[in-house]
Scaffold this active site. Sequence first.
Site, mmCIF file in Angstrom:
data_model
loop_
_atom_site.group_PDB
_atom_site.id
_atom_site.type_symbol
_atom_site.label_atom_id
_atom_site.label_comp_id
_atom_site.label_asym_id
_atom_site.label_seq_id
_atom_site.Cartn_x
_atom_site.Cartn_y
_atom_site.Cartn_z
ATOM 1 N N ASP A 124 -53.258 -27.744 11.919
ATOM 2 C CA ASP A 124 -52.100 -27.596 11.022
ATOM 3 C C ASP A 124 -52.481 -26.733 9.815
ATOM 4 O OD1 ASP A 124 -49.986 -27.999 9.233
ATOM 5 O OD2 ASP A 124 -50.258 -30.174 9.088
ATOM 6 N N HIS A 139 -48.904 -32.680 4.588
ATOM 7 C CA HIS A 139 -49.867 -31.815 5.273
ATOM 8 C C HIS A 139 -51.188 -31.739 4.517
ATOM 9 C CE1 HIS A 139 -46.708 -30.316 7.985
ATOM 10 N NE2 HIS A 139 -45.928 -30.441 6.928
#
Length: 561
Positions: free
Chosen positions: A206, A379
Amino acid sequence: MSHPHPELSTPAPLPNGALRVIPLGGLGEIGRNMTVFEYDGRLLIVDCGVLFPEDNHPGVDLILPDFEAIRDRLDRVEALVLTHGHEDHIGATPYLLRERGDIPLVGSKLTLALLDSKLREHRLRETVHHVVKEGDRITLGPFDLEFVAVNHSIPDALAVAIRTGAGTVLHTGDFKMDQLPLDGRITDLRSFARLGEEGVDLFLVDSTNAETPGFTPSERGITPVIDQVFRDSEQRVIVACFASHVHRVQQVLDAAYAHERQVAYVGRSMVRNMGIARDLGFLKVPPNTLVDAKELAELPPQHQVLISTGSQGEPMSALSRIAQRNHNFVHIEEGDTVLLASSLIPGNENAVFRVINGLARWGARVVHKGNAMVHVSGHASAGELLYCYNIVKPRNVLPVHGEMRHMIANAELARATGVPNVVVAEDGVVVDLVDGVASVTGKVDCGYVFVDGSSVGDVTESDLKDRRILGEEGFISVIVVVDSVTGKVCGGPEIHARGNALDDSVFDEIKQPIIDALDRAVAEGNTDSYQLQQTVRRVIGRWVNQTHRRRPMIIPVVVEA
């Protein structure tokens, strides 16, 4: 967007014993995540999400991945693995299942429950489900899958390790490394380390926050801020957040209970998702806290809390309707507090500030990320990514999930920790893992597929260009009647303008030049109505551009009489 591999052609057939990775979405954008893994003639898909349209996509509801690259091989798909329940990872699944309805679905309990409600909306029958949890291992064809717990802004998220004869792939999904998560479920770094000891040949990571230094703050850091908002509010509190952010809703429910307030959900997706989360035990509702929205309206304002959708300024969302004062039963009053407990997705800033200004106009106090710590990202930031690279020690890295700048920043982090080979790709760029080394081997077509109302894929970039012209420059219609025998103009031109500041009377001076141009065209033998329409379009288009600096859409009609 410039492409890092512009010269690529269709990839050659996959060598025996090699693994192919085909990203069909999510690389070069935040959304539309979908990656296809091919090994030994079989396919495994990880995620199948949507991208939400921006201002330059007028009339578009959703943007899907392009399934064309695998459409003729859907019968070879072993399963669709879903890492978590956000729309940008599950939202396109119903459209894939329309093409092959029996693809097995693999995901955690909450992810598949959220997907099931979506499939029912699309009137799709039940498919084969494999409900998995962290620590589970299942084999599907030549793919041996192991699931690892990761922390994200939705519960029950998973990373997936994919073991094949070509090597082991670890796909993080969306993740961060919150060390004190509200649900106590941390990213399982021990499993990351164990997989690293076994050997991770390709690490898909990610990239969303790769440009952000340090570590993403803990979700718990917001709790005192929310508590303070409740303490300072003398009237109603309205909280807007994503309809899937169970942790954020949990914090609001707990604060409401502590301050003796009752809560109602507003917005269909919020009601649906929180009902699912509660039924599955992911959301703990304190006693006597949750009521129906109409019941809530009968309570004194200082005892009311509304949790609403619309934190991104979506025009039809509950919060937008509240800001415009056209919601059925929620009306902003002087002294109300509105808490926008979410991030600003790039491209949505204007819409969000329009809503904030609308709320402020009616006397509400608006608390948002710009003036209080009311949101943390889901994130991993750069510090966490470095940590992961040092633990896993992968042989190859492919940054995923992010715009190009995010993926390049992620690649630089990987290289800094000594990863021997880092490949930066975009949607459609094919990466093969051969003899333990990943490299780019070609490219498949994978453009945007637009959903517009009930139509899927019928709207093209050309249609969107026309819509943008109509929206920005308006249109001019020109109707001319010509004699079918002589070709001479015998009626018109009748000219009308819409969507711009041009009055119909300004066209008087161009009518004769149009007639003259048509006469010349007929004299040269151009009597076809399409050619005559093009003549009209050229003449009036040039005139409008030179005289009024406008490039409207021109709709010429030549009628034979």
